[in-house]
Write a protein that holds these residues in place. Sequence first.
Motif, PDB file in Angstrom:
ATOM      1  N   ALA A   1     150.626   4.030  78.224  1.00 20.35           N
ATOM      2  CA  ALA A   1     151.852   3.217  78.230  1.00 20.35           C
ATOM      3  C   ALA A   1     153.099   4.079  78.213  1.00 20.35           C
ATOM      4  O   ALA A   1     154.102   3.759  78.848  1.00 20.35           O
ATOM      5  CB  ALA A   1     151.852   2.264  77.035  1.00 20.35           C
ATOM      6  N   LYS A   2     153.028   5.173  77.464  1.00 11.27           N
ATOM      7  CA  LYS A   2     154.195   6.055  77.359  1.00 11.27           C
ATOM      8  C   LYS A   2     154.315   7.004  78.548  1.00 11.27           C
ATOM      9  O   LYS A   2     155.277   7.769  78.636  1.00 11.27           O
ATOM     10  CB  LYS A   2     154.096   6.876  76.062  1.00 11.27           C
TER      11      LYS A   2
ATOM     12  N   SER B   1     148.154   4.005  74.211  1.00  8.78           N
ATOM     13  CA  SER B   1     149.526   4.417  73.924  1.00  8.78           C
ATOM     14  C   SER B   1     149.952   5.556  74.853  1.00  8.78           C
ATOM     15  O   SER B   1     151.070   5.557  75.382  1.00  8.78           O
ATOM     16  CB  SER B   1     149.634   4.855  72.465  1.00  8.78           C
TER      17      SER B   1
ATOM     18  N   ARG C   1     151.069  -3.459  79.200  1.00 10.62           N
ATOM     19  CA  ARG C   1     152.101  -3.032  78.254  1.00 10.62           C
ATOM     20  C   ARG C   1     152.907  -4.230  77.765  1.00 10.62           C
ATOM     21  O   ARG C   1     153.155  -4.376  76.568  1.00 10.62           O
ATOM     22  CB  ARG C   1     153.008  -2.023  78.948  1.00 10.62           C
ATOM     23  N   HIS C   2     153.258  -5.098  78.684  1.00  9.84           N
ATOM     24  CA  HIS C   2     154.052  -6.258  78.292  1.00  9.84           C
ATOM     25  C   HIS C   2     153.215  -7.307  77.574  1.00  9.84           C
ATOM     26  O   HIS C   2     153.704  -8.013  76.701  1.00  9.84           O
ATOM     27  CB  HIS C   2     154.761  -6.847  79.509  1.00  9.84           C
TER      28      HIS C   2
ATOM     29  N   LEU D   1     150.737  -6.636  75.545  1.00 14.86           N
ATOM     30  CA  LEU D   1     150.577  -6.156  74.170  1.00 14.86           C
ATOM     31  C   LEU D   1     151.873  -6.292  73.382  1.00 14.86           C
ATOM     32  O   LEU D   1     151.854  -6.598  72.187  1.00 14.86           O
ATOM     33  CB  LEU D   1     150.104  -4.693  74.181  1.00 14.86           C
ATOM     34  N   ALA D   2     152.992  -6.101  74.065  1.00 13.66           N
ATOM     35  CA  ALA D   2     154.284  -6.259  73.398  1.00 13.66           C
ATOM     36  C   ALA D   2     154.464  -7.716  72.989  1.00 13.66           C
ATOM     37  O   ALA D   2     154.904  -8.024  71.875  1.00 13.66           O
ATOM     38  CB  ALA D   2     155.404  -5.816  74.328  1.00 13.66           C
ATOM     39  N   GLU D   3     154.089  -8.596  73.893  1.00  5.71           N
ATOM     40  CA  GLU D   3     154.196 -10.027  73.622  1.00  5.71           C
ATOM     41  C   GLU D   3     153.385 -10.394  72.383  1.00  5.71           C
ATOM     42  O   GLU D   3     153.847 -11.130  71.500  1.00  5.71           O
ATOM     43  CB  GLU D   3     153.679 -10.805  74.841  1.00  5.71           C
ATOM     44  N   GLU D   4     152.181  -9.846  72.301  1.00  3.07           N
ATOM     45  CA  GLU D   4     151.320 -10.122  71.152  1.00  3.07           C
ATOM     46  C   GLU D   4     151.939  -9.601  69.861  1.00  3.07           C
ATOM     47  O   GLU D   4     151.909 -10.266  68.823  1.00  3.07           O
ATOM     48  CB  GLU D   4     149.932  -9.491  71.358  1.00  3.07           C
ATOM     49  N   ALA D   5     152.488  -8.386  69.943  1.00  2.78           N
ATOM     50  CA  ALA D   5     153.089  -7.783  68.753  1.00  2.78           C
ATOM     51  C   ALA D   5     154.279  -8.610  68.276  1.00  2.78           C
ATOM     52  O   ALA D   5     154.441  -8.857  67.076  1.00  2.78           O
ATOM     53  CB  ALA D   5     153.518  -6.348  69.056  1.00  2.78           C
ATOM     54  N   VAL D   6     155.085  -9.048  69.218  1.00  2.00           N
ATOM     55  CA  VAL D   6     156.270  -9.843  68.876  1.00  2.00           C
ATOM     56  C   VAL D   6     155.855 -11.160  68.239  1.00  2.00           C
ATOM     57  O   VAL D   6     156.388 -11.567  67.204  1.00  2.00           O
ATOM     58  CB  VAL D   6     157.133 -10.100  70.124  1.00  2.00           C
ATOM     59  N   THR D   7     154.885 -11.812  68.865  1.00  2.00           N
ATOM     60  CA  THR D   7     154.440 -13.108  68.351  1.00  2.00           C
ATOM     61  C   THR D   7     153.905 -12.999  66.934  1.00  2.00           C
ATOM     62  O   THR D   7     154.240 -13.793  66.058  1.00  2.00           O
ATOM     63  CB  THR D   7     153.347 -13.690  69.270  1.00  2.00           C
ATOM     64  N   GLU D   8     153.075 -11.991  66.714  1.00  2.00           N
ATOM     65  CA  GLU D   8     152.498 -11.828  65.378  1.00  2.00           C
ATOM     66  C   GLU D   8     153.587 -11.496  64.354  1.00  2.00           C
ATOM     67  O   GLU D   8     153.590 -12.029  63.249  1.00  2.00           O
ATOM     68  CB  GLU D   8     151.442 -10.720  65.394  1.00  2.00           C
ATOM     69  N   PHE D   9     154.494 -10.634  64.756  1.00  2.00           N
ATOM     70  CA  PHE D   9     155.582 -10.231  63.862  1.00  2.00           C
ATOM     71  C   PHE D   9     156.444 -11.429  63.469  1.00  2.00           C
ATOM     72  O   PHE D   9     156.703 -11.664  62.277  1.00  2.00           O
ATOM     73  CB  PHE D   9     156.428  -9.166  64.547  1.00  2.00           C
ATOM     74  N   LEU D  10     156.855 -12.197  64.466  1.00  2.00           N
ATOM     75  CA  LEU D  10     157.713 -13.355  64.182  1.00  2.00           C
ATOM     76  C   LEU D  10     156.969 -14.369  63.312  1.00  2.00           C
ATOM     77  O   LEU D  10     157.555 -14.989  62.425  1.00  2.00           O
ATOM     78  CB  LEU D  10     158.177 -13.999  65.486  1.00  2.00           C
TER      79      LEU D  10
END
Lengths: 130, 130
Positions: free
Chosen positions: A32-33, A29, A93-94, A96-105
């Motif tokens: 990434a930040k 984190s 970074r992207h 991990l974002a992709e993974e987070a989005v997929t799991e969330f959806l």
Amino acid sequence: MNEIRVGGMRFALDLSQPLYEQVLEQVRSSIAKGEIALGEKIPSVREMAQALKINPNTVMRAYQELERDQLTETRRGQGTFITTDAGKVSHIRHRLAEEAVTEFLGRMNSLGFTAADIASILKAKGDGAK
Amino acid sequence: MNEIRVGGMRFALDLSQPLYEQVLEQVRSSIAKGEIALGEKIPSVREMAQALKINPNTVMRAYQELERDQLTETRRGQGTFITTDAGKVSHIRHRLAEEAVTEFLGRMNSLGFTAADIASILKAKGDGAK
DNA sequence: TAAGTGTATTATATCACTTAATACACTTAG
DNA sequence: CTAAGTGTATTAAGTGATATAATACACTTA
């Protein structure tokens, strides 16, 4: 708050998750930040372990995962350093974002929420914040 | 596709997660989506265990969690039934959504994405679908 | 009465995680 | 050269969550 500062990073470990994952995620984190500059050295395995009061092996596991993702480079005898390749940081970074989005959806879908529902919920959430 | 159908629900168990959680989430999802009618009976512990080829105790654990959330009512000697209270279903559904949203936003934030970034990403995702 | 329910208990096995104690190869400051 | 500090590897042990297995009991219904 049992918060520990080390190497310019903040750690607040608990038992809800594996320790090595928490260390991994906190360092990742910070990278990434952009809170840690590219090429910068992060605390040694032993130093981090002592500061966090956990085993060096546990820190090692987190550090090795960082290196597998090419977010860090290790130099034997010198230490562990953040990569100097901004592209790699961006890539992870992207991913991990992709993974987070997929799991969330997936979770929202299993609860029967449509894409429109989700957009509406997030909008309300965003408006609520100040 | 190691897919198993039982009691009007689809199950595809794997080892990436505790079995009892997968059973729990699948039944809960079926309830939330309205794929199972309120008041309907779900398969008995033994029947479900045999169909999924797992231990009855593991199914019990999932069923007990469903009852704790008041999504089901159990009648000794009769079986386990979906609640007839639509309000309870709605309540749990929104509680779980809230949790999913909170965790998602936390993860995205730790990666340095702003609310605007997230909205943009989800929009692109939505447009991509069909 | 028999079969099918939920439920409880005890025992065992496995696996992930964590700690501990060493040891080794390498780099650098002195 | 030496000592201290790096990353790394190995072996051992303990703990807790998960899952299975084998029973047993209380209840309901055909």
